[in-house]
Design a protein around this motif. Sequence first.
Motif, PDB file in Angstrom:
ATOM      1  N   GLU A 108      34.015  35.947 112.755  1.00 27.08           N
ATOM      2  CA  GLU A 108      33.196  35.176 111.821  1.00 27.08           C
ATOM      3  C   GLU A 108      32.433  36.093 110.872  1.00 27.08           C
ATOM      4  O   GLU A 108      31.992  37.180 111.254  1.00 27.08           O
ATOM      5  CB  GLU A 108      32.172  34.321 112.596  1.00 27.08           C
ATOM      6  N   PRO A 109      32.249  35.688 109.613  1.00 25.50           N
ATOM      7  CA  PRO A 109      31.393  36.458 108.700  1.00 25.50           C
ATOM      8  C   PRO A 109      29.960  36.456 109.215  1.00 25.50           C
ATOM      9  O   PRO A 109      29.510  35.481 109.832  1.00 25.50           O
ATOM     10  CB  PRO A 109      31.528  35.718 107.366  1.00 25.50           C
ATOM     11  N   GLU A 110      29.251  37.543 108.957  1.00 24.13           N
ATOM     12  CA  GLU A 110      27.930  37.718 109.551  1.00 24.13           C
ATOM     13  C   GLU A 110      26.814  37.720 108.505  1.00 24.13           C
ATOM     14  O   GLU A 110      27.038  38.001 107.334  1.00 24.13           O
ATOM     15  CB  GLU A 110      27.888  39.020 110.356  1.00 24.13           C
ATOM     16  N   GLU A 111      25.617  37.423 108.954  1.00 22.89           N
ATOM     17  CA  GLU A 111      24.380  37.438 108.177  1.00 22.89           C
ATOM     18  C   GLU A 111      24.533  36.638 106.869  1.00 22.89           C
ATOM     19  O   GLU A 111      24.986  35.506 106.892  1.00 22.89           O
ATOM     20  CB  GLU A 111      23.924  38.881 107.985  1.00 22.89           C
ATOM     21  N   THR A 112      24.170  37.232 105.736  1.00 22.04           N
ATOM     22  CA  THR A 112      24.220  36.456 104.492  1.00 22.04           C
ATOM     23  C   THR A 112      25.643  35.993 104.186  1.00 22.04           C
ATOM     24  O   THR A 112      25.843  34.897 103.633  1.00 22.04           O
ATOM     25  CB  THR A 112      23.677  37.269 103.304  1.00 22.04           C
ATOM     26  N   ALA A 113      26.636  36.781 104.542  1.00 23.37           N
ATOM     27  CA  ALA A 113      28.025  36.369 104.316  1.00 23.37           C
ATOM     28  C   ALA A 113      28.366  35.122 105.126  1.00 23.37           C
ATOM     29  O   ALA A 113      29.146  34.275 104.679  1.00 23.37           O
ATOM     30  CB  ALA A 113      28.982  37.504 104.673  1.00 23.37           C
ATOM     31  N   GLY A 114      27.783  34.999 106.313  1.00 20.93           N
ATOM     32  CA  GLY A 114      28.016  33.817 107.125  1.00 20.93           C
ATOM     33  C   GLY A 114      27.405  32.573 106.515  1.00 20.93           C
ATOM     34  O   GLY A 114      28.021  31.501 106.495  1.00 20.93           O
ATOM     35  N   ALA A 115      26.164  32.709 106.009  1.00 17.89           N
ATOM     36  CA  ALA A 115      25.512  31.571 105.365  1.00 17.89           C
ATOM     37  C   ALA A 115      26.288  31.132 104.126  1.00 17.89           C
ATOM     38  O   ALA A 115      26.463  29.932 103.870  1.00 17.89           O
ATOM     39  CB  ALA A 115      24.075  31.934 104.992  1.00 17.89           C
ATOM     40  N   LEU A 116      26.762  32.101 103.341  1.00 23.90           N
ATOM     41  CA  LEU A 116      27.528  31.785 102.133  1.00 23.90           C
ATOM     42  C   LEU A 116      28.836  31.104 102.489  1.00 23.90           C
ATOM     43  O   LEU A 116      29.220  30.091 101.870  1.00 23.90           O
ATOM     44  CB  LEU A 116      27.787  33.061 101.338  1.00 23.90           C
ATOM     45  N   ALA A 117      29.551  31.621 103.482  1.00 27.07           N
ATOM     46  CA  ALA A 117      30.848  31.052 103.858  1.00 27.07           C
ATOM     47  C   ALA A 117      30.693  29.616 104.353  1.00 27.07           C
ATOM     48  O   ALA A 117      31.532  28.750 104.053  1.00 27.07           O
ATOM     49  CB  ALA A 117      31.501  31.906 104.938  1.00 27.07           C
ATOM     50  N   GLU A 118      29.613  29.334 105.090  1.00 25.12           N
ATOM     51  CA  GLU A 118      29.395  27.976 105.589  1.00 25.12           C
ATOM     52  C   GLU A 118      29.151  27.002 104.435  1.00 25.12           C
ATOM     53  O   GLU A 118      29.657  25.879 104.434  1.00 25.12           O
ATOM     54  CB  GLU A 118      28.215  27.969 106.560  1.00 25.12           C
TER      55      GLU A 118
END
Length: 371
Positions: A283-293
């Motif tokens: 899964e993408p992490e940190e800010t990248a995770g929020a953006l991907a969601e």
Amino acid sequence: MTNPTVPPNRPVRVVQVGAGGMGRTWLRTLAADPDVELVGLVDLDEATARRAADEEGHAGVPVATAYDRLAVEPPDVLLNVTVPGAHHAVSSAALRAGMTVLSEKPLAPTVAEGLSLAAASEVAGRLLVVSQSRRYFRHLAALRRQLAELGPVASLGCAFFRAPHFGGFREEMEQPLLVDMAIHQLDLARDLAGSEPVSVYCESHNPAWSWFAGDASAEVVVAFASGARFTFSGSWCAPGLETSWNGRWRVGAEGGSAVWDGDGVPVAERLDGTPVPAVVGEEPEETAGALAELVAALRHGGVPSGEVHANVMSLAVVEAAVLSARDGRRVQLAEVLEAAYATALADERDAAVRERLRSWSPVHDVVGRPA
């Protein structure tokens, strides 16, 4: 569920507001994601915006000191990376303009402003999502999978001890640890407990050697509607043997327990002592995770975990902890929400948003996790 708003045949167009330290972090996140395109950057200092865009992978992107001075097509998303005091004004203006908003935490400085933004999101028919970036770690996702096998959660504990020398506004805040840091752990406790808080008790203090003007240490106990309890013990004046920035966690559930040091692979075992394997994904992490969601919601529908109505409760837990520390008493979340709701109604200047707020009866049924 929300309906898709961005077709799959083009990138999600983003305008970012704010080009400071965290703004640069987001610029790097945007540059690394082929599914998005930065189409404009706004900052009060245009030279700062130009330099940040050029140095972080967005050379030639239009910059300006205000959104209405950008000569760009209407974007899909406004990314709000301004100072917290500007979050309400920037996010509400973007919603009125028909944009989805992705905001840095906190949602707003107060729960009352957070409720105003939740109502503004409803009026606009657009998502407002808060990036609680510490929800997005692969090892944390593995912990969630382990807990799903262990059954209902009864107790959560987090120890957080660091000794950062930030300088600037954090060292002048009245409650720097609670307001600027503990919101991450309190938000994550809501997520892992799978329930909403009903009361908070907090004691805060400041060590004699502290370089912070306000209380840099605190102990917090949160009671959840499910019966679970979360205990947080932390300090920003704890040199030596520091924990990770996520803290050190232990979770007790009906079928066993799990521990996570905040950095590495979590460890869990069942009642009989057999381990629960940690399945670590990609899964993408940190800010990248929020953006991907958020991008997934815009393309395929759905509601990101940081959606404004849910995120208001994390803000409310922090506000309750600050109130508890000040008054020396247990604070009910209902008390915080009701007071914030009254303030939001009294202060709201947008007639449509005020009418939407009035339609909430009671406010407790509108915010927090879906029932």
